[in-house]
Design a protein around this motif. Structure first.
Motif, PDB file in Angstrom:
ATOM      1  N   MET A 102       0.963  -1.087  -0.170  1.00 44.01           N
ATOM      2  CA  MET A 102      -0.038   0.037  -0.107  1.00 44.01           C
ATOM      3  C   MET A 102       0.796   1.086  -0.058  1.00 44.01           C
ATOM      4  N   ALA A 103       0.491   2.242  -0.865  1.00 44.27           N
ATOM      5  CA  ALA A 103       1.246   3.320  -0.874  1.00 44.27           C
ATOM      6  C   ALA A 103       0.996   4.333   0.278  1.00 44.27           C
ATOM      7  N   GLN A 104       2.220   5.277   0.432  1.00 49.36           N
ATOM      8  CA  GLN A 104       1.972   6.064   1.576  1.00 49.36           C
ATOM      9  C   GLN A 104       0.777   7.104   0.853  1.00 49.36           C
ATOM     10  N   SER A 105      -0.079   7.404   1.950  1.00 46.78           N
ATOM     11  CA  SER A 105      -1.251   8.312   1.603  1.00 46.78           C
ATOM     12  C   SER A 105      -0.775   9.732   1.355  1.00 46.78           C
ATOM     13  N   LEU A 106      -1.708  10.477   0.635  1.00 46.73           N
ATOM     14  CA  LEU A 106      -1.252  11.922   0.321  1.00 46.73           C
ATOM     15  C   LEU A 106      -1.287  12.723   1.676  1.00 46.73           C
ATOM     16  N   SER A 107      -2.260  12.114   2.368  1.00 47.19           N
ATOM     17  CA  SER A 107      -2.405  13.075   3.642  1.00 47.19           C
ATOM     18  C   SER A 107      -1.162  12.893   4.622  1.00 47.19           C
ATOM     19  N   SER A 108      -0.584  11.726   4.606  1.00 42.20           N
ATOM     20  CA  SER A 108       0.369  11.742   5.408  1.00 42.20           C
ATOM     21  C   SER A 108       1.815  12.361   4.949  1.00 42.20           C
ATOM     22  N   PHE A 109       1.708  12.197   3.435  1.00 47.24           N
ATOM     23  CA  PHE A 109       2.724  12.811   3.079  1.00 47.24           C
ATOM     24  C   PHE A 109       2.546  14.421   3.221  1.00 47.24           C
ATOM     25  N   ALA A 110       1.281  14.725   2.741  1.00 48.60           N
ATOM     26  CA  ALA A 110       1.158  16.371   3.130  1.00 48.60           C
ATOM     27  C   ALA A 110       1.625  17.067   4.574  1.00 48.60           C
ATOM     28  N   ASP A 111       1.348  15.974   5.549  1.00 50.92           N
ATOM     29  CA  ASP A 111       1.791  16.424   6.818  1.00 50.92           C
ATOM     30  C   ASP A 111       3.266  16.713   6.754  1.00 50.92           C
ATOM     31  N   LEU A 112       4.004  15.734   6.228  1.00 46.85           N
ATOM     32  CA  LEU A 112       5.448  15.863   5.987  1.00 46.85           C
ATOM     33  C   LEU A 112       5.957  17.072   5.314  1.00 46.85           C
ATOM     34  N   ILE A 113       5.382  17.231   4.078  1.00 45.31           N
ATOM     35  CA  ILE A 113       5.993  18.322   3.306  1.00 45.31           C
ATOM     36  C   ILE A 113       5.332  19.605   3.803  1.00 45.31           C
ATOM     37  N   GLY A 114       4.206  19.614   4.257  1.00 43.97           N
ATOM     38  CA  GLY A 114       3.732  20.662   5.250  1.00 43.97           C
ATOM     39  C   GLY A 114       4.510  21.092   6.392  1.00 43.97           C
ATOM     40  N   SER A 115       5.432  20.303   6.891  1.00 42.75           N
ATOM     41  CA  SER A 115       6.150  20.574   7.968  1.00 42.75           C
ATOM     42  C   SER A 115       7.482  21.561   7.311  1.00 42.75           C
ATOM     43  N   ALA A 116       7.824  21.451   6.230  1.00 41.63           N
ATOM     44  CA  ALA A 116       9.055  22.183   5.717  1.00 41.63           C
ATOM     45  C   ALA A 116       8.824  23.608   5.897  1.00 41.63           C
ATOM     46  N   ASP A 117       9.805  24.239   5.984  1.00 40.97           N
ATOM     47  CA  ASP A 117      10.053  25.617   6.227  1.00 40.97           C
ATOM     48  C   ASP A 117      10.577  26.297   5.230  1.00 40.97           C
ATOM     49  N   GLY A 118      11.564  25.711   4.429  1.00 40.43           N
ATOM     50  CA  GLY A 118      12.436  26.330   3.489  1.00 40.43           C
ATOM     51  C   GLY A 118      12.388  25.568   2.153  1.00 40.43           C
ATOM     52  N   SER A 119      12.661  24.391   2.121  1.00 40.39           N
ATOM     53  CA  SER A 119      12.783  23.710   0.987  1.00 40.39           C
ATOM     54  C   SER A 119      12.270  22.082   0.979  1.00 40.39           C
ATOM     55  N   ALA A 120      11.799  21.598  -0.365  1.00 40.32           N
ATOM     56  CA  ALA A 120      11.359  20.184  -0.279  1.00 40.32           C
ATOM     57  C   ALA A 120      11.985  19.854  -1.931  1.00 40.32           C
ATOM     58  N   VAL A 121      12.840  19.095  -1.840  1.00 40.83           N
ATOM     59  CA  VAL A 121      13.544  18.510  -3.159  1.00 40.83           C
ATOM     60  C   VAL A 121      13.556  17.101  -3.122  1.00 40.83           C
ATOM     61  N   HIS A 122      13.434  16.710  -4.493  1.00 40.59           N
ATOM     62  CA  HIS A 122      12.804  15.309  -4.797  1.00 40.59           C
ATOM     63  C   HIS A 122      13.916  14.880  -5.961  1.00 40.59           C
ATOM     64  N   LEU A 123      14.740  13.705  -5.995  1.00 41.29           N
ATOM     65  CA  LEU A 123      15.521  13.329  -6.956  1.00 41.29           C
ATOM     66  C   LEU A 123      14.583  12.102  -7.395  1.00 41.29           C
TER      67      LEU A 123
END
Length: 174
Positions: free
Chosen positions: A1-22
């Motif tokens: 089962m994939a990580q839910s968008l809501s749990s990822f939203a919480d994680l990315i929403g906690s970023a203050d300055g940057s979120a980078v994806h490789l």
């Protein structure tokens, strides 16, 4: 089962300055893209002028995060000539850009001397790494998170090296 968008939203929403994806795979088999990929292979293309037809929850999240001042950057390392899946991804990347992400592409031949981790990752504020682990067929398996300083340094270094060499989306022609 994939990580839910809501749990990822919480994680990315906690970023203050940057979120980078490789991203380093040339094909993914994620559940949410199967229909779109099939339609693309059948000739369907997203219409940039018909935003309602392609806007989706992910893009709402990107717009929300970038709207609060967080820089979102995505870099993709790809083989050339690119795979059919990468052509599909490239054709829809304008949606990410419209939502506020910056995207660059790096031909794999230009990444040979970059130390890269073994999996795709997100890096939040240069301190939390979330690895996205896929199986050999490109299906998501699980995520691993770490704040280990050596791992974070590797991911920061890898991303910045790829970003520096990468070609901005609007200039990367297939």
């Amino acid at each position: 089962m994939a990580q839910s968008l809501s749990s990822f939203a919480d994680l990315i929403g906690s970023a203050d300055g940057s979120a980078v994806h490789l991203e380093m795979r040339d094909a993914y088999a994620v559940d949410g893209e199967a229909d779109g990929f099939a339609a693309w292979k059948a000739g369907h293309r997203l219409d940039p002028s018909d935003r309602r037809s392609w806007w989706r929850p992910w893009l709402d999240l990107v717009q929300e995060v970038t709207g609060k001042g967080v820089t979102m950057r995505r870099a993709r390392i790809v083989f050339e000539p690119v795979s059919e899946y990468i052509r599909f991804e490239h054709s829809g990347t304008f949606t990410n850009v419209a939502a506020g992400e910056e995207v660059r592409w790096l031909p794999r031949r230009n990444a040979s001397d970059i130390a890269l981790p073994g999996n795709d990752f997100w890096l939040f504020d240069g301190r939390i790494v979330q690895f996205n682990v896929f199986d050999g067929d490109g299906r998501w398996v699980h995520t691993d998170q770490t704040e280990d300083p050596a791992t974070v340094r590797l991911c920061v270094s890898a991303f910045e090296a790829v970003w520096e060499r990468g070609i901005p989306h609007e200039k990367y022609a297939l």
